[in-house]
Write an enzyme that holds these catalytic residues in place. Structure first.
Site, PDB file in Angstrom:
ATOM      1  CG  ASN A  12      -1.698   1.223   1.425  1.00 20.62           C
ATOM      2  OD1 ASN A  12      -1.790   2.045   0.512  1.00 20.62           O
ATOM      3  ND2 ASN A  12      -2.289   1.394   2.602  1.00 20.62           N
ATOM      4  CD1 TRP A  13       3.407   0.963  -2.904  1.00 16.16           C
ATOM      5  CD2 TRP A  13       3.490   2.154  -4.802  1.00 16.16           C
ATOM      6  NE1 TRP A  13       4.097   0.225  -3.839  1.00 16.16           N
ATOM      7  CE2 TRP A  13       4.154   0.927  -5.009  1.00 16.16           C
ATOM      8  CE3 TRP A  13       3.408   3.065  -5.859  1.00 16.16           C
ATOM      9  CZ2 TRP A  13       4.736   0.588  -6.232  1.00 16.16           C
ATOM     10  CZ3 TRP A  13       3.985   2.732  -7.077  1.00 16.16           C
ATOM     11  CH2 TRP A  13       4.646   1.502  -7.257  1.00 16.16           C
ATOM     12  CE  LYS A  14       0.134   3.329   4.826  1.00 16.97           C
ATOM     13  NZ  LYS A  14       0.027   3.494   6.253  1.00 16.97           N
ATOM     14  CG  HIS A 100      -5.730   1.608   5.258  1.00 16.22           C
ATOM     15  ND1 HIS A 100      -5.334   2.532   6.194  1.00 16.22           N
ATOM     16  CD2 HIS A 100      -4.663   0.792   5.047  1.00 16.22           C
ATOM     17  CE1 HIS A 100      -4.078   2.289   6.535  1.00 16.22           C
ATOM     18  NE2 HIS A 100      -3.649   1.239   5.863  1.00 16.22           N
ATOM     19  CD  GLU A 102      -2.939   5.261   6.970  1.00 16.65           C
ATOM     20  OE1 GLU A 102      -2.941   5.365   5.724  1.00 16.65           O
ATOM     21  OE2 GLU A 102      -1.979   4.798   7.612  1.00 16.65           O
ATOM     22  CD  GLU A 170      -3.370  -2.916   7.305  1.00 13.23           C
ATOM     23  OE1 GLU A 170      -2.234  -3.073   6.875  1.00 13.23           O
ATOM     24  OE2 GLU A 170      -4.058  -1.910   7.069  1.00 13.23           O
ATOM     25  N   GLY A 176       2.497   1.900  10.856  1.00  7.30           N
ATOM     26  CA  GLY A 176       3.443   3.011  10.755  1.00  7.30           C
ATOM     27  C   GLY A 176       4.148   3.360  12.059  1.00  7.30           C
ATOM     28  CB  SER A 214       5.286  -2.079  11.988  1.00  5.89           C
ATOM     29  OG  SER A 214       4.821  -0.775  12.298  1.00  5.89           O
ATOM     30  N   GLY A 235       2.858  -1.236   4.288  1.00  7.51           N
ATOM     31  CA  GLY A 235       2.819   0.192   3.976  1.00  7.51           C
ATOM     32  C   GLY A 235       4.216   0.698   3.658  1.00  7.51           C
ATOM     33  N   GLY A 236       4.838   1.332   4.646  1.00  6.86           N
ATOM     34  CA  GLY A 236       6.132   1.993   4.445  1.00  6.86           C
ATOM     35  C   GLY A 236       7.172   1.142   3.735  1.00  6.86           C
TER      36      GLY A 236
HETATM   37  C1  PEP Z   1      -0.729  -0.004   6.158  1.00  5.15           C
HETATM   38  O1  PEP Z   1      -0.923   1.187   6.132  1.00  5.15           O
HETATM   39  O2  PEP Z   1      -1.536  -0.764   5.636  1.00  5.15           O
HETATM   40  C2  PEP Z   1       0.461  -0.490   6.842  1.00  5.15           C
HETATM   41  C3  PEP Z   1       0.478  -1.729   7.208  1.00  5.15           C
HETATM   42  O3  PEP Z   1       1.472   0.423   7.065  1.00  5.15           O
HETATM   43  P1  PEP Z   1       2.921   0.111   7.652  1.00  5.15           P
HETATM   44  O4  PEP Z   1       3.420  -1.154   7.022  1.00  5.15           O
HETATM   45  O5  PEP Z   1       3.755   1.298   7.288  1.00  5.15           O
HETATM   46  O6  PEP Z   1       2.762  -0.055   9.131  1.00  5.15           O
END
Ligand code: PEP
Length: 251
Positions: A12-14, A100, A102, A170, A176, A214, A235-236
């Site tokens: 997920n590049w957000k 998600h 967010e 999640e 994050g 994470s 994500g990141g």
């Molecule tokens: C996400 O936003 O779906 C996620 C898992 O982010 P991160 O891996 O950065 O925690």
């Protein structure tokens, strides 16, 4: 019972990436997958909507899949700024993330809204990745399992089946933050999710359950080995091809 769950590593590049960098990233992932020769796992990248078409072009000829990060419930109409599932499909997407945390937090998306988006994904021929997860306060109050059950029952539409549904667990507090649940906590949550899905989906045993929060190269092997984990939503760490590929290698 037959188990046919094929691992899925989704990035997920957000809201990250302009075209030049995004194409380098997408090509890096596609080249890495080709080099590795994987035929036993799926890799999916979910760029911002502006880049779905360009990324789909960039990964053409590889097995890398492309998805959206959200969609509107309606196929078209007076919804300024929104993106229909059909539009994502038209740009080369085959998956879409819905619900998600967010978007639940920033846009006030309810389970009912997410359910309608998952239905829209089906209407357009996309597979929805339905995200669920507890906040830290909910975990500390011992509400994790009830929150997950409520979100699943509210967000997964009737008629779901393993070929057209992915669920991502999640924990909001792990996204994050660099914090992750223990593998025992992940396994317990996933076992609970599968149990709840059993009452909602005929072939619940075959629904892919992703862990997200994470995940990075250094902890992927441990998290992916937890019971009932069929892949990761990243994500990141999905913003660097090498790191994302290292996570996929850990499957
Ligand atoms: C996400 O936003 O779906 C996620 C898992 O982010 P991160 O891996 O950065 O925690």
């Amino acid at each position: 019972m037959a188990r046919t769950r094929r691992p899925l590593i989704a990035g997920n590049w957000k809201m990250n990436g302009l075209k030049a960098d995004a194409l380098v990233l997408a090509k890096g992932v596609a080249d890495g997958v080709k080099q590795a020769g994987w035929t036993d796992r799926d890799l999916l990248v979910c760029p911002p909507a502006t880049l779905v078409m360009a990324v789909a072009e960039a990964v053409k000829g590889s097995t890398v899949l492309v998805g959206g990060q959200d969609c509107h419930a309606k196929p078209s109409g007076a919804h300024t700024g929104e993106i229909a599932a059909e539009m994502l499909r038209d740009c080369g997407a085959s998956y879409v993330i819905v619900g998600h945390s967010e978007r639940r937090a920033d846009c006030g998306e309810t389970d009912a809204v997410i359910r309608a988006k998952a239905e829209a994904a089906w209407r357009a021929g996309l597979v929805p990745i339905v995200c669920i997860g507890e906040t830290l306060a909910e975990r500390e109050a011992g509400m994790t399992f009830s929150v997950l059950a409520t979100q699943l029952k509210g967000s997964v539409p009737a008629g779901a089946s393993a070929v057209r549904l992915v669920v991502a667990y999640e924990p909001v507090w792990a996204i994050g933050t660099g914090k992750t649940p223990t593998t025992a906590e992940v396994a317990a949550a996933h076992a609970h999710i599968r149990k709840v899905l059993d009452g909602l989906v005929a072939d619940a045993v075959d629904v892919r359950l992703l862990y997200g929060g994470s995940v990075k190269a250094g902890n992927a092997a441990e998290l992916l080995a937890a019971g009932d984990v069929d892949g990761a939503l990243v994500g990141g760490a999905s913003l660097k091809a090498d790191e994302f590929l290292a996570i996929a290698k850990a499957v």
